[in-house]
Design an enzyme around this catalytic site. Structure first.
Site, PDB file in Angstrom:
ATOM      1  CE  LYS A   1      -3.716   2.484   0.176  1.00 12.65           C
ATOM      2  NZ  LYS A   1      -4.721   2.393   1.229  1.00 12.65           N
TER       3      LYS A   1
ATOM      4  CG  ASN B   1      -1.387   5.288  -1.286  1.00 10.97           C
ATOM      5  OD1 ASN B   1      -1.996   4.947  -2.306  1.00 10.97           O
ATOM      6  ND2 ASN B   1      -1.953   5.268  -0.100  1.00 10.97           N
TER       7      ASN B   1
ATOM      8  CG  HIS C   1      -0.751   5.974  -6.853  1.00  9.12           C
ATOM      9  ND1 HIS C   1      -0.428   5.299  -8.008  1.00  9.12           N
ATOM     10  CD2 HIS C   1      -1.544   5.130  -6.137  1.00  9.12           C
ATOM     11  CE1 HIS C   1      -0.997   4.104  -8.003  1.00  9.12           C
ATOM     12  NE2 HIS C   1      -1.666   3.985  -6.877  1.00  9.12           N
TER      13      HIS C   1
ATOM     14  CG  ASN D   1       1.642  18.528 -11.076  1.00 12.00           C
ATOM     15  OD1 ASN D   1       0.840  18.408 -11.999  1.00 12.00           O
ATOM     16  ND2 ASN D   1       1.301  18.365  -9.815  1.00 12.00           N
TER      17      ASN D   1
ATOM     18  NE  ARG E   1      10.341  -7.537 -13.148  1.00  6.16           N
ATOM     19  CZ  ARG E   1       9.234  -8.164 -12.835  1.00  6.16           C
ATOM     20  NH1 ARG E   1       8.922  -8.330 -11.556  1.00  6.16           N
ATOM     21  NH2 ARG E   1       8.438  -8.643 -13.769  1.00  6.16           N
TER      22      ARG E   1
ATOM     23  N   GLY F   1      22.074   3.275 -16.207  1.00 11.10           N
ATOM     24  CA  GLY F   1      23.223   3.803 -16.944  1.00 11.10           C
ATOM     25  C   GLY F   1      22.913   3.794 -18.426  1.00 11.10           C
TER      26      GLY F   1
ATOM     27  CB  CYS G   1      19.109   6.852 -23.561  1.00 10.06           C
ATOM     28  SG  CYS G   1      19.390   6.301 -25.248  1.00 10.06           S
TER      29      CYS G   1
ATOM     30  NE  ARG H   1      27.570   4.961 -25.663  1.00  4.41           N
ATOM     31  CZ  ARG H   1      26.794   5.120 -26.724  1.00  4.41           C
ATOM     32  NH1 ARG H   1      26.858   6.254 -27.410  1.00  4.41           N
ATOM     33  NH2 ARG H   1      25.985   4.164 -27.112  1.00  4.41           N
TER      34      ARG H   1
END
Length: 436
Positions: free
Chosen positions: A209, A213, A216, A224, A258, A264, A267, A330
């Site tokens: 739980k 949360n 979320h 935002n 996981r 790394g 990207c 990289r």
């Protein structure tokens, strides 16, 4: 089935109405006589779509009643669902006094009850609370957990405004218990819903739980911050995020969930840094985006500390690229790990078949020769050379070649697993996973 629900607030009221709808007999219990009276009359003490209708139907069918008397409810019921509040203390810690108080009352009521009773913690509580509740009930009842009663975790995942839909259409039903009788009884309780029933160790259920949360909350803050950057650049953030959510292969998936070593590659580090810098140019603080980099750095350091704590100086690393099946070094956190250990005087050997190949040919050949030539001298040609004389074996990526490595290490060797190479690790060596 007869169910007593302790706490007629949001969760308790929704649970009572829904369980009655599925044919169970319900008695609500609360210290507030006004709530008890309203439930007893089939009225809702809270505002929630569809709840008024369900409570009225439950009252009319005779399946729902309420009381302030704990003794009456426990003696009558097969199951006690604890749905009382768990507010925060001033320092942010969790206040469990209501949970513990209800458990003491249930325990006292169990003193004279002969039948096996299941106490279910529906409230949001930290891991270990079920064990503490079992101890409290044992003390107040004089009875034994696992013999006369059982305590289980059954966290709720209800959203205000859609709680009824969430209750009757869950992704799964989660119960945390080590008691087979409790598992069977709760499976019967939830059978009418028809969702997958998953029973796990209590602390796993309690933790989930908080994971849900917290994630979320992170998603809201992340969206935002992206929105602020988009607004400052004149971009429609909703158009961006609508496209983002369409990718269920990577963006909305299990691909990155996981626990293991740090991220790394070519990207993620580069693009996150670029976006954070762009936000800085726009005078936007974006603390969530910036904290990702700091969290990743600290996780690299955590892996290094795990190796240092072994007290071993001869280290063998299986996998140097940040991801199995690639030769990409990289921004590999494993390169940072090796360089740090070398600087502290450790003896290192490395095996990575893909990087070995890249030394001879491929896009990373120049990178290896120019950026990390000192590391390229540490490579060996097979895992056998690592296993032969290394005191500490570090598993750096999930190359299929390493699947049986835990069966091959010696009892005197230490294994530090950064990727969870096996679902249930078994080895004669001392074994430690970075996040398990």
């Amino acid at each position: 089935m007869k169910v007593a629900i302790f706490g007629l607030g949001y969760v308790g009221t929704v649970c009572g109405a829904c369980f009655a709808r599925f044919g169970h007999d319900i008695i609500g219990v609360d210290v507030n006589p006004l709530k008890v009276q309203m439930i007893a009359e089939g009225l809702s003490p809270i505002v929630e779509p569809e709840l008024d209708t369900l409570l009225a139907e439950a009252h009319a069918s005779g399946r729902l009643r309420a009381t302030t008397n704990t003794e009456e409810a426990v003696q009558w019921a097969d199951i006690s669902l604890v749905c009382v509040g768990t507010p925060s203390n001033e320092n942010g810690s969790l206040n469990l006094e209501y949970i513990y108080g209800v458990c003491r009352e249930i325990g006292q009521a169990l003193r004279t009850k002969q039948d096996f009773h299941v106490v279910v913690i529906r409230s949001t509580v930290l891991p270990g609370t079920v064990d503490r509740c079992a101890h409290i009930i044992e003390e107040s009842s004089g009875k034994r957990a696992g013999t006369d009663f059982a305590v289980a975790s059954n966290p709720e995942f209800l959203r205000e405004g859609s709680a009824i839909r969430d209750f009757v259409n869950p992704p799964f039903t989660l119960v945390g218990t080590n008691d087979e009788r409790a598992r069977s009884i709760l499976q019967q309780l939830y059978a009418p819903i028809g969702a997958e029933f998953i029973a796990v160790e209590p602390r796993v259920a309690e933790m989930l739980k908080y994971v849900n949360n917290s994630f979320h909350a992170l998603k809201v803050a992340f969206a935002n911050e992206i929105g602020e950057i988009c607004k400052a650049m004149g971009i429609d953030s909703h158009a961006v995020m609508e496209l983002f959510m369409r990718d269920t292969k990577l963006n909305i998936s299990t691909a990155y969930f996981r626990p293991g070593y740090a991220y790394g590659g070519s990207c993620l580090p580069k693009d996150l840094s670029a976006l954070a810098y762009q936000a800085q140019q726009l005078d936007l603080p974006v603390p969530v985006l910036r904290s990702i980099q700091e969290s990743n750095r600290r996780h690299i350091e955590f892996g290094i500390r795990l190796i240092q704590r072994t007290g071993k100086k001869k280290i063998g690393l299986l996998g140097l690229s940040f991801k199995a099946g690639t030769d990409d070094l990289r921004e590999s956190p494993l390169v940072v790990l090796v360089e740090t250990l070398l600087g502290k005087g450790y003896s290192i050997k490395i095996y990575d078949r893909n990087v070995n190949l890249a030394k001879l040919m491929g896009a990373n050949k120049a990178y290896i020769e120019k950026q990390i030539p000192h590391i390229s001298q540490l490579f060996v040609s097979s895992p056998d050379e690592i296993l032969a004389d290394r005191e500490c074996i570090v598993i750096g990526n999930k190359d299929p070649e390493f699947k049986d490595i835990l069966d091959r290490v010696r009892p005197d060797q230490v294994v530090i697993d950064l990727v969870r190479i096996a679902p249930v690790p078994k080895t004669s060596a001392h074994y430690e996973g970075i996040c398990w």
